[in-house]
Design a protein around this motif. Structure first.
Motif, PDB file in Angstrom:
ATOM      1  N   CYS A   1     -11.204  -2.697   6.299  1.00  0.00           N
ATOM      2  CA  CYS A   1     -10.271  -1.707   5.759  1.00  0.00           C
ATOM      3  C   CYS A   1      -9.897  -0.710   6.850  1.00  0.00           C
ATOM      4  O   CYS A   1     -10.670   0.197   7.165  1.00  0.00           O
ATOM      5  CB  CYS A   1     -10.892  -0.979   4.562  1.00  0.00           C
TER       6      CYS A   1
ATOM      7  N   GLN B   1      -6.991  -0.192  -1.319  1.00  0.00           N
ATOM      8  CA  GLN B   1      -7.836   0.993  -1.209  1.00  0.00           C
ATOM      9  C   GLN B   1      -8.501   1.257  -2.554  1.00  0.00           C
ATOM     10  O   GLN B   1      -7.901   1.019  -3.615  1.00  0.00           O
ATOM     11  CB  GLN B   1      -6.987   2.208  -0.845  1.00  0.00           C
TER      12      GLN B   1
ATOM     13  N   CYS C   1      -9.703   2.919   5.622  1.00  0.00           N
ATOM     14  CA  CYS C   1     -11.006   3.492   5.269  1.00  0.00           C
ATOM     15  C   CYS C   1     -11.826   3.832   6.511  1.00  0.00           C
ATOM     16  O   CYS C   1     -12.509   4.854   6.547  1.00  0.00           O
ATOM     17  CB  CYS C   1     -11.809   2.504   4.414  1.00  0.00           C
TER      18      CYS C   1
ATOM     19  N   HIS D   1     -15.716   5.617   1.361  1.00  0.00           N
ATOM     20  CA  HIS D   1     -14.821   6.532   2.064  1.00  0.00           C
ATOM     21  C   HIS D   1     -13.572   6.805   1.232  1.00  0.00           C
ATOM     22  O   HIS D   1     -13.120   5.966   0.456  1.00  0.00           O
ATOM     23  CB  HIS D   1     -14.387   5.933   3.409  1.00  0.00           C
ATOM     24  N   ASN D   2     -12.994   7.990   1.423  1.00  0.00           N
ATOM     25  CA  ASN D   2     -11.661   8.332   0.899  1.00  0.00           C
ATOM     26  C   ASN D   2     -11.598   8.430  -0.620  1.00  0.00           C
ATOM     27  O   ASN D   2     -10.517   8.301  -1.198  1.00  0.00           O
ATOM     28  CB  ASN D   2     -10.605   7.320   1.363  1.00  0.00           C
TER      29      ASN D   2
END
Length: 353
Positions: A136, A281, A139, A52-53
């Motif tokens: 997270c 992250q 996330c 993700h991200n």
């Protein structure tokens, strides 16, 4: 102990093959420095079922796929990957560093530490990581929009994460699992002003769907509560053994403090990713790795040679260039984009008719 004469020599040794370490290695390799990544495998990124991200990386890419692509990239530019656990790190008399991973030794001009941390896991019964158990917040909060979610823990961080999750859903439970709250009186007042249900009872059992996702917990009082998933907040154990061996300063929370370039308090030793303060992250870790890689390049690159060096040792000889590591130079020969077309000799002028 492996003799230093048998050690493989590099300009840069990266310990840890997560996003931060691989990004640092990608930069140092592409900028011409012989680089090795020593990685024992696993890690938080490897546990990701989905990514993700990360711009350009789709959600269906697993952590292992993401890291595998990274390893292939840096190897294609001439960096080496060695699977092993680095247990010893020392500074040599000449200022370089010696690392020992199992029965293999490495000597490097610069060391990058990217070993991250290990999440403290809650006691069972809990679902599989990524299928109802998530570490997270930034996330994974998106997947809990308008879904019932839990936060596990009895400390300050658990209370605050429970309140943060109200930005995504109106169904948030804080599971104490039989522990007494450890948060402050101010946090308690703040928490009780938010619509968070604090559940004191321990979990007795859980139910999962056919695909392995969590469906519900049954508590010891017999109450069954449904959840899409949630976040355990029991802290982290930072992997600082090598940082301590090399004399790096360690923060009270276990992180390794660094300057803007990622260098620690020990000259020549860099730390990147989750081992350092800040958001945990993937994109942040990659940025830290890139910054460290660039800083190391500025330190190690051969040219331009300074005026003081030129005045003392003379002009740069054509035999000294290019200033590339041998492994990088060899790999570049196979790099298609670096191949210039052959220079054709001047064609004979066409004869006049």
């Amino acid at each position: 102990m492996t003799d230093i004469d048998d050690a493989e020599e590099y300009e840069v040794a990266v310990v840890g093959g997560g996003p931060a370490g691989l990004q640092a290695a990608l930069y140092t390799a592409r900028l011409g420095h012989d680089t090795v990544v020593v990685d024992r495998g696993g890690g938080r990124a490897a546990m990701m079922l989905d990514t993700h991200n990360v711009v350009g990386v789709t959600e269906d890419v697993s952590g292992n796929e993401f890291l595998g692509t990274g390893r292939e990239q840096i190897q294609s530019y001439g960096a080496d990957i060695h699977q092993g656990f680095v247990s010893e790190a020392t500074r040599l008399d000449d200022g370089r560093f010696r690392l020992v991973a199992d029965d293999t030794a490495f000597v490097a001009d610069r060391v990058v530490l990217g070993m991250g941390f290990n999440d403290e896991r809650p006691d069972p019964p809990v679902p599989r990581t990524g299928k109802g158990l998530h570490y997270c917040l930034h996330c994974d909060a998106y997947m809990f929009i308008d879904r019932p979610v839990f936060v596990m823990g009895a400390g300050e961080s658990a209370a605050h994460v429970a309140m943060i999750m109200l930005n995504f859903t109106d169904e948030v439970d804080l599971l104490l699992r039989g522990e007494d709250p450890q948060w402050s009186d101010e946090t308690d007042e703040q928490l009780r002003a938010h619509p968070v249900d604090v559940v004191e009872e321990e979990i007795a059992s859980m139910t999962k769907s056919d695909n392995g996702w969590l469906e519900s917990f049954e508590f010891e009082d017999g109450v069954v509560r449904q959840y899409r998933g949630g976040f355990p907040m029991y802290g982290s154990k930072y992997n600082t053994d090598l940082a301590e061996q090399l004399g790096c300063e360690i923060n009270d929370d276990g992180t390794v403090p660094v300057d803007d370039d990622g260098e620690t308090s020990a000259e020549g030793v860099y730390a990147v990713g989750d081992l350092t303060p800040g958001h945990n992250q993937v994109p942040v870790a990659m940025g830290k790795g890139a910054q460290a890689g660039l800083a190391i390049h500025y330190e190690l690159r051969e040219f331009p040679r300074s005026l003081d060096e030129i005045r003392e040792g003379g002009d740069v000889s054509p035999d000294e260039v290019p200033g590339l590591g041998d492994r990088i130079h060899a790999a570049a020969d196979e790099y298609e984009e670096a191949r210039a077309p052959p220079i054709e000799p001047d064609a004979e002028p066409a004869a006049d008719d």
